[in-house]
Design a protein around this motif. Structure first.
Motif, PDB file in Angstrom:
ATOM      1  N   ALA A  73      39.648  43.728  84.902  1.00  0.00           N
ATOM      2  CA  ALA A  73      38.689  44.181  83.904  1.00  0.00           C
ATOM      3  C   ALA A  73      37.155  44.946  84.677  1.00  0.00           C
ATOM      4  O   ALA A  73      36.732  44.518  85.417  1.00  0.00           O
ATOM      5  CB  ALA A  73      38.028  42.828  83.346  1.00  0.00           C
ATOM      6  N   LYS A  74      37.129  45.792  83.857  1.00  0.00           N
ATOM      7  CA  LYS A  74      36.054  46.889  84.330  1.00  0.00           C
ATOM      8  C   LYS A  74      34.565  46.293  83.472  1.00  0.00           C
ATOM      9  O   LYS A  74      34.963  45.814  82.311  1.00  0.00           O
ATOM     10  CB  LYS A  74      36.070  48.247  83.740  1.00  0.00           C
ATOM     11  N   PRO A  75      33.498  46.116  84.237  1.00  0.00           N
ATOM     12  CA  PRO A  75      32.438  45.419  83.277  1.00  0.00           C
ATOM     13  C   PRO A  75      32.171  46.599  82.177  1.00  0.00           C
ATOM     14  O   PRO A  75      32.050  47.992  82.245  1.00  0.00           O
ATOM     15  CB  PRO A  75      31.188  45.813  84.249  1.00  0.00           C
ATOM     16  N   VAL A  76      32.021  45.797  80.999  1.00  0.00           N
ATOM     17  CA  VAL A  76      31.711  46.689  79.896  1.00  0.00           C
ATOM     18  C   VAL A  76      30.135  46.953  79.603  1.00  0.00           C
ATOM     19  O   VAL A  76      29.435  45.979  79.662  1.00  0.00           O
ATOM     20  CB  VAL A  76      32.174  45.700  78.562  1.00  0.00           C
ATOM     21  N   VAL A  77      29.868  48.157  79.393  1.00  0.00           N
ATOM     22  CA  VAL A  77      28.437  48.638  79.228  1.00  0.00           C
ATOM     23  C   VAL A  77      28.413  49.098  77.713  1.00  0.00           C
ATOM     24  O   VAL A  77      29.234  50.103  77.566  1.00  0.00           O
ATOM     25  CB  VAL A  77      28.045  49.694  80.284  1.00  0.00           C
ATOM     26  N   ASN A  78      27.327  48.757  76.996  1.00  0.00           N
ATOM     27  CA  ASN A  78      27.212  49.034  75.867  1.00  0.00           C
ATOM     28  C   ASN A  78      26.538  50.447  75.480  1.00  0.00           C
ATOM     29  O   ASN A  78      26.343  50.974  76.733  1.00  0.00           O
ATOM     30  CB  ASN A  78      26.344  47.953  74.902  1.00  0.00           C
ATOM     31  N   GLU A  79      26.910  50.703  74.456  1.00  0.00           N
ATOM     32  CA  GLU A  79      26.631  52.363  74.101  1.00  0.00           C
ATOM     33  C   GLU A  79      25.112  52.728  74.568  1.00  0.00           C
ATOM     34  O   GLU A  79      24.742  53.886  74.827  1.00  0.00           O
ATOM     35  CB  GLU A  79      27.053  52.820  72.947  1.00  0.00           C
ATOM     36  N   VAL A  85      21.743  55.612  80.602  1.00  0.00           N
ATOM     37  CA  VAL A  85      22.070  56.047  82.059  1.00  0.00           C
ATOM     38  C   VAL A  85      22.323  57.672  81.872  1.00  0.00           C
ATOM     39  O   VAL A  85      21.939  58.347  82.820  1.00  0.00           O
ATOM     40  CB  VAL A  85      23.303  55.480  82.475  1.00  0.00           C
ATOM     41  N   ILE A  86      23.013  58.194  80.974  1.00  0.00           N
ATOM     42  CA  ILE A  86      23.241  59.548  80.975  1.00  0.00           C
ATOM     43  C   ILE A  86      21.961  60.335  80.761  1.00  0.00           C
ATOM     44  O   ILE A  86      21.796  61.668  81.311  1.00  0.00           O
ATOM     45  CB  ILE A  86      24.255  59.858  79.661  1.00  0.00           C
ATOM     46  N   ALA A  87      20.973  59.958  79.986  1.00  0.00           N
ATOM     47  CA  ALA A  87      19.583  60.556  79.612  1.00  0.00           C
ATOM     48  C   ALA A  87      18.920  60.763  81.164  1.00  0.00           C
ATOM     49  O   ALA A  87      18.437  61.742  81.441  1.00  0.00           O
ATOM     50  CB  ALA A  87      18.871  60.034  78.876  1.00  0.00           C
ATOM     51  N   LEU A  88      19.135  59.408  81.788  1.00  0.00           N
ATOM     52  CA  LEU A  88      18.354  59.558  83.115  1.00  0.00           C
ATOM     53  C   LEU A  88      18.935  60.261  84.468  1.00  0.00           C
ATOM     54  O   LEU A  88      18.370  60.987  84.867  1.00  0.00           O
ATOM     55  CB  LEU A  88      17.955  57.968  83.588  1.00  0.00           C
ATOM     56  N   GLN A 101      16.082  50.906  86.663  1.00  0.00           N
ATOM     57  CA  GLN A 101      15.643  51.259  85.190  1.00  0.00           C
ATOM     58  C   GLN A 101      16.368  50.700  84.142  1.00  0.00           C
ATOM     59  O   GLN A 101      15.946  50.151  83.203  1.00  0.00           O
ATOM     60  CB  GLN A 101      15.440  52.693  85.055  1.00  0.00           C
ATOM     61  N   SER A 102      17.686  50.831  84.402  1.00  0.00           N
ATOM     62  CA  SER A 102      18.644  50.103  83.179  1.00  0.00           C
ATOM     63  C   SER A 102      19.215  48.748  83.566  1.00  0.00           C
ATOM     64  O   SER A 102      19.850  48.091  82.685  1.00  0.00           O
ATOM     65  CB  SER A 102      19.899  51.170  83.149  1.00  0.00           C
ATOM     66  N   ALA A 103      18.809  48.280  84.720  1.00  0.00           N
ATOM     67  CA  ALA A 103      19.293  46.773  85.275  1.00  0.00           C
ATOM     68  C   ALA A 103      20.433  46.679  84.950  1.00  0.00           C
ATOM     69  O   ALA A 103      21.258  45.759  84.669  1.00  0.00           O
ATOM     70  CB  ALA A 103      18.780  45.676  84.211  1.00  0.00           C
ATOM     71  N   LEU A 104      21.250  47.718  85.414  1.00  0.00           N
ATOM     72  CA  LEU A 104      22.727  47.704  85.882  1.00  0.00           C
ATOM     73  C   LEU A 104      22.885  47.881  87.488  1.00  0.00           C
ATOM     74  O   LEU A 104      22.171  48.190  88.001  1.00  0.00           O
ATOM     75  CB  LEU A 104      23.573  48.932  85.179  1.00  0.00           C
ATOM     76  N   ALA A 105      24.220  47.322  87.656  1.00  0.00           N
ATOM     77  CA  ALA A 105      24.654  47.530  89.178  1.00  0.00           C
ATOM     78  C   ALA A 105      24.694  48.863  89.333  1.00  0.00           C
ATOM     79  O   ALA A 105      25.211  49.661  88.443  1.00  0.00           O
ATOM     80  CB  ALA A 105      25.799  46.734  89.356  1.00  0.00           C
ATOM     81  N   GLN A 106      24.653  49.359  90.615  1.00  0.00           N
ATOM     82  CA  GLN A 106      24.979  50.851  91.024  1.00  0.00           C
ATOM     83  C   GLN A 106      26.316  51.151  90.794  1.00  0.00           C
ATOM     84  O   GLN A 106      26.569  52.514  90.291  1.00  0.00           O
ATOM     85  CB  GLN A 106      24.660  50.876  92.426  1.00  0.00           C
ATOM     86  N   VAL A 112      29.631  54.825  84.839  1.00  0.00           N
ATOM     87  CA  VAL A 112      29.235  55.542  83.555  1.00  0.00           C
ATOM     88  C   VAL A 112      29.021  57.196  83.600  1.00  0.00           C
ATOM     89  O   VAL A 112      29.329  57.908  82.719  1.00  0.00           O
ATOM     90  CB  VAL A 112      27.686  54.968  83.012  1.00  0.00           C
ATOM     91  N   ILE A 113      28.383  57.555  84.846  1.00  0.00           N
ATOM     92  CA  ILE A 113      28.216  58.780  85.149  1.00  0.00           C
ATOM     93  C   ILE A 113      29.439  59.475  85.341  1.00  0.00           C
ATOM     94  O   ILE A 113      29.713  60.916  84.674  1.00  0.00           O
ATOM     95  CB  ILE A 113      27.360  58.863  86.377  1.00  0.00           C
TER      96      ILE A 113
END
Length: 119
Positions: A73-79, A85-88, A101-106, A112-113
Motif C-alpha cells: 500500500a502506498k500512503p494515501v495523500v488527500n487532494e 504540495v503541487i503549488a509549493l 510545510q505540508s507535514a508529509l514525509a519526503q 505527489v510531485i
C-alpha cells in the motif's frame, strides 16, 4: 367378611408378584435420554473444534493480508495536501521545505510531485 379380606390379600400378593415381571419403562427412557445427551455433547465438542480451526485459519489469513497490504500500500495523500504540495513545487521550493510545510514525509512529497509530472 373374612373371605373378602383373604381374597383381597391374595389379589394384592398376585399384583405384587406381577409387578416384578413388568418392564420398567423409566429405565428405557433414562437410557435414551443419556444416549441423547452424550450425542449432543459429542456434536457440540466437534463443532467447537471446527470453530477453533476456522478461527485460527481466519486469524492467520487476516495477519497475512495485513502484512501484504502494509507492504504494497502506498500512503494515501488527500487532494488538499496534493494541491498544496503541487503549488509549493510550482513556487520552486525544495522537497525538504515542502515536506516541512505540508507535514508529509519526503517520500510522500516525491510521490505527489512524480504523479504531477507524469500528467
Amino acid at each position: 367378611m373374612s373371605t373378602l379380606i383373604i381374597l383381597l390379600l391374595i389379589l394384592s400378593i398376585l399384583l405384587f408378584i406381577i409387578s416384578f415381571f413388568q418392564k420398567d419403562h423409566s429405565t428405557n427412557l433414562k437410557k435414551e435420554v443419556e444416549d441423547l445427551s452424550m450425542n449432543l455433547y459429542q456434536e457440540t465438542y466437534q463443532i467447537n473444534k471446527r470453530i477453533k480451526v476456522l478461527e485460527e485459519e481466519l486469524l492467520v489469513d487476516d495477519q497475512l493480508m495485513k502484512k501484504e497490504l502494509s507492504k504494497s500500500a502506498k500512503p494515501v495523500v488527500n487532494e488538499i495536501l496534493k494541491n498544496q504540495v503541487i503549488a509549493l513545487f510550482k513556487q520552486g521550493l525544495t522537497v525538504e521545505q515542502i515536506a516541512k510545510q505540508s507535514a508529509l514525509a519526503q517520500s510522500e512529497v516525491k510521490n505527489v510531485i512524480a504523479d504531477f509530472l507524469e500528467q
